[in-house]
Every structure is written in C-alpha cells, then in structure tokens.
Scaffold this motif. Sequence first.
Motif, PDB file in Angstrom:
ATOM      1  N   ARG A  61      38.513  38.574  47.453  1.00 19.43           N
ATOM      2  CA  ARG A  61      38.723  38.128  46.066  1.00 19.43           C
ATOM      3  C   ARG A  61      39.600  36.883  45.987  1.00 19.43           C
ATOM      4  O   ARG A  61      39.795  36.335  44.912  1.00 19.43           O
ATOM      5  CB  ARG A  61      39.388  39.249  45.240  1.00 19.43           C
ATOM      6  CG  ARG A  61      38.580  40.496  45.070  1.00 19.43           C
ATOM      7  CD  ARG A  61      37.568  40.402  43.924  1.00 19.43           C
ATOM      8  NE  ARG A  61      38.196  40.124  42.646  1.00 19.43           N
ATOM      9  CZ  ARG A  61      37.783  39.188  41.791  1.00 19.43           C
ATOM     10  NH1 ARG A  61      36.768  38.416  42.094  1.00 19.43           N
ATOM     11  NH2 ARG A  61      38.384  39.008  40.639  1.00 19.43           N
ATOM     12  N   GLY A  62      40.179  36.508  47.106  1.00 25.84           N
ATOM     13  CA  GLY A  62      41.066  35.349  47.084  1.00 25.84           C
ATOM     14  C   GLY A  62      42.459  35.691  46.629  1.00 25.84           C
ATOM     15  O   GLY A  62      43.267  34.811  46.320  1.00 25.84           O
ATOM     16  N   GLU A  63      42.783  37.003  46.581  1.00 28.59           N
ATOM     17  CA  GLU A  63      44.119  37.419  46.146  1.00 28.59           C
ATOM     18  C   GLU A  63      45.090  37.478  47.329  1.00 28.59           C
ATOM     19  O   GLU A  63      46.286  37.653  47.143  1.00 28.59           O
ATOM     20  CB  GLU A  63      44.037  38.792  45.457  1.00 28.59           C
ATOM     21  CG  GLU A  63      43.314  38.719  44.120  1.00 28.59           C
ATOM     22  CD  GLU A  63      42.697  40.052  43.696  1.00 28.59           C
ATOM     23  OE1 GLU A  63      42.920  41.053  44.391  1.00 28.59           O
ATOM     24  OE2 GLU A  63      41.980  40.049  42.682  1.00 28.59           O
ATOM     25  N   ALA A  64      44.559  37.389  48.546  1.00 27.44           N
ATOM     26  CA  ALA A  64      45.404  37.346  49.753  1.00 27.44           C
ATOM     27  C   ALA A  64      44.764  36.364  50.725  1.00 27.44           C
ATOM     28  O   ALA A  64      43.545  36.248  50.765  1.00 27.44           O
ATOM     29  CB  ALA A  64      45.483  38.732  50.384  1.00 27.44           C
ATOM     30  N   GLU A  65      45.588  35.675  51.471  1.00 31.26           N
ATOM     31  CA  GLU A  65      45.069  34.739  52.465  1.00 31.26           C
ATOM     32  C   GLU A  65      45.197  35.360  53.850  1.00 31.26           C
ATOM     33  O   GLU A  65      45.998  36.273  54.053  1.00 31.26           O
ATOM     34  CB  GLU A  65      45.841  33.418  52.399  1.00 31.26           C
ATOM     35  CG  GLU A  65      45.584  32.623  51.137  1.00 31.26           C
ATOM     36  CD  GLU A  65      44.097  32.335  50.889  1.00 31.26           C
ATOM     37  OE1 GLU A  65      43.388  32.020  51.858  1.00 31.26           O
ATOM     38  OE2 GLU A  65      43.663  32.443  49.730  1.00 31.26           O
ATOM     39  N   ALA A  66      44.395  34.846  54.789  1.00 26.28           N
ATOM     40  CA  ALA A  66      44.375  35.420  56.137  1.00 26.28           C
ATOM     41  C   ALA A  66      45.781  35.450  56.739  1.00 26.28           C
ATOM     42  O   ALA A  66      46.181  36.435  57.372  1.00 26.28           O
ATOM     43  CB  ALA A  66      43.423  34.624  57.017  1.00 26.28           C
TER      44      ALA A  66
END
Lengths: 276, 248
Positions: free
Chosen positions: B15-20
């Motif tokens: 969802r783009g709420e956390a980055e790798a």
Amino acid sequence: MKFGIGLRREHFGEIMDIRRNRLDFLEILSDNYMFRGGRPRTVLRQVLQRWPVAAHGVGLNIGGLDDLDREYLDLLRELFREVQPPWFSDHLCYSGAHGEQYFDLIPMPFTREAARRVAERARQAQDHVGLPLLLENPSYYFVMPGAEMTEAEFIREVLEQSGCGLLLDINNVYVNAVNHGYGAREFILSMPLERVKQVHVAGHDASGPFIVDTHGDHAVDAVYDLLAWTAPKIPDAWVLYEWDNSVPPLDVLLKEADKMRKAAESGLCANPGEAA
Amino acid sequence: MNLREAVDRMHAFLRGEAEAENLPEQWNIPRERMEYYRDAVRGHVAGALESNFALTRAVLPGDLWDELTADYIRRFPPRQPELNHSAEPFPDFLADRISASQEIPGPALVELSRIEWLEWVALSNREEIPPRHDLTEPVLNPTLEIHQCRYATASFIGEMRSWMHDEERAKPAWPPPETGEIAFVFRRPDTGFVRTIPARDGHLFVLKMLHEGLTVRNAAEEAGCSGPLVKQFLKAAAAEGFAILPLK
C-alpha cells in the motif's frame, strides 16, 4: 499426455478455425469468464463443442487471511456447470488482504501455520465448488521471513493435508531454481508427482537482476529440457502452454505448443515407464 | 513471525504505507524484489484504468494522467475480485479531483469517463442477447445503457474512434460542444463489440415504443405517423444494434 493452449481474447476470431486434433484441450482463465457475458461466453460455448476445457484462476486467494469469498466460489461453480472441467486450479499463494485485491501472487511464508490454513481453505473450496482443486507452485521472488521449511516441503505439506492435486508449472520451477539457487530436478523429484494432473509451460524474462515469470515469450530450451525430463514421470498430465502477455498471433502460439509437445514426447519416448 | 504479521507487513508495504528499509531486520530482502510486487500490484490497476478509460486519458494534457492514476490507486484500493471493477469508482474520483478549467473542463471529462465505464458495463453484461429466431416481437437489446449528456460526448466518442483508426481524418475538438445529447451504449448482437452512439429522434422513438411494448400500429397511431415510417425506424435501430427484430 494431452497438450493444449490457453483460450485468449486475441484469438477469439480464429480459434474455431483450428482442427480439433491439433489440440487436445484448451484452458480458460476462469476469472475472465465468470463475471461477464457477451463474446467471451459465446466463444467459450463454441470451444466446448470441440475440446475439453480446463479451468485456471488467479482470484481464489487460497492463502489469504480474509474469509474465502463465497460469491466468487458460487460464480466458479456456476461457470463450471457449463464448462465441466475435470478440475479447477489456482496458485499456492495469497492475492489479497484486508478486503483488498492485489491481482498478483504474493508468496506465503513457508510455515506450518500457513500450510495448515491453506489446506483447510483448499478443502472448503473443493467442497463448495464440487470439483478437485489443483494448486500451482507459483514463482516467487523472495522467501517470506520466518520460514520453517523449504518451498518443496511446504507444497508437500499443503497437498498432503488438503488432498489437492498439483499443477506443476515447469517454468516456475526453473525461475525459482535460478532465483533462489536450488536444483530444478531435485525440486521436481521432491514433489508428490502422483498428484500432478496438469503442467504449465511458459516464457520468462531474464533481462533483469532476477528472472521474472512473464508468460510473455517463447519458453527457453532449459525449460523444455526440464519438461522432457519430467514427462515420463507424469505421463497422464495435461500440458499447457501459457502465453498471457504480448499475446502473439495464433499460429505463433500453436507452433510453440507443437514445440512443447515435441519436447514432452521426446522425453516420454526416451524414458518410458518412469511414472511416479 | 506468524502469518498475520507477515501478511500485515506485506500489506503495508504494497500500500506504500511502509518502505522496504523500514521493515524489521529479518526482512532482509533485496529492495528490487520487494518493489517488483508493489509495482505489479499498482500496475494491474493502472492497466485496468488505461484500458477502460482510453479516451479520457487521450484528452488529458501531459503527465496529468499519471498523477491522477497514482492518486486514485492510493485512495481506491480494489475490493472486487474482477480486475476491471477496480476502475469503477474512477469517474466519481475524477469528479472530485478535476475542477473546471478552460484546459480541462471537468464536467466534460467526467461525462466522458462515465460513458467509457458504461461501455465496460454493456460489454460485460451477463444478460444474453436473444437470438432473432426466438423472437416474435421486436425487443430492445438487453445490454443497452442510456446516459443523458450535457455535452455532445457520444458524438465525440464516435469521432475520436474514427480518428484513431484513420489519423488522416480531422481530430475532433475537445471539449465537445455543450449541446446536450443522449448516449446509447450497447453490445452489438452480431460482433459482441460495444458501441456508443448519439440517440437521434428515430432512436428515441424506438426506445419508447419497445420500452412500452407498443405494436407498430399503436406506435404509429400514438405518434401520428405512418406504419412504414415506424418500420423504417425499427430497421435502422436493428442495423445500429440496440434493437433486435424477429427473423420474420
């Protein structure tokens, strides 16, 4: 063995020009037929007069945490009343969470908890639809953290607990073997080959930092070698060429299917009587 | 890590709420392999938008399409298992996002996108179009969708498609004139392809006649015209594909 191709929209206008004995069966992507009427259903009805049809899907979300989608299963069952496939298949992965659809195949963690859960849902899905379910070994590009077993052990565990069949995707075996550094033949030997009812063969893209299963190209020789080596172990399987992206003209696809048939038959001739 | 935690972390990433790089250490996964999945998930919806709103995209200036689709994908995660349905809220989203301006007349753009969505609705309609040999009376095509337009949007769609097939023709002006028209959108019985046409008087006459179940004689009497003229309207409607006539 039986040999077939996927029925794709790009070939609707000419699919019925193919002689019956050129192919043994066709496969549909159930998700492209169950929600809609019109031309796809009209062409499907014509195809059913000529060939047996296998049904493959991408939306079952068998590894998901959300409840199984009853409406989806009802629509599958309704579609299969008309199609009468010998089984239905989907991928051993999840494709949605928190009520959202990903329309992609997200890898499962190889854990006992996940295997138990998938097996339970697979039994429910089979009961609901009233047909045997085949689970396909998907391509995956990383191993989810927390793995308690290997991919092969995970697949075996799920199949044993659920009683499902295996749709062995030879290209995925090759792609995963290269991406994760294991032996493709060792992997196949570790599968319960007596459960393999169907095989997929496809092309991939090896131009990037890792191989991607694109279903958008000719299969490479290494995949055909693997098919030839595997064929005598699964002589009754239905073998399908999957070409879903950048779909070529029908004659190109048929030539690829001929190549696939030749590879499998060369394996059968060279090593008869090896069945699992 | 249990299954719930694995799925939740992956969900936040997709969802783009956390980055790798913000994932716990045990998620020591090459960034490009994680991002492959996020790109694929977004790409499926972006592809559905592109195919279902090809004309809407074609009339938008520059990079605005990419900006709009990125925002849409963030705000409208798909909930239905059929991929095309991920595009369904797009016209409403456009109505919220696009304000009226000279360059992008919002209402015209929203109208165009609504008709493009109706094209998917007509194309995928599960209703069977009755075969002519089963009919004793003329009927409306059951896939027919009707949209009251503020602009001449149905005409614009026909002209744009003609232009796309033959670029030697003059490209139709955008936005279409604010003259109002009624759009008929339906799946053609013979080809299975979808068609959008501006409804002319004869089309509307046939719509009313078949909707109300009038015979040729009753329709002619009610409208004060001749029976042959009514038959002529019916034939034209069948040739367009939004009415189906019995074989005999």
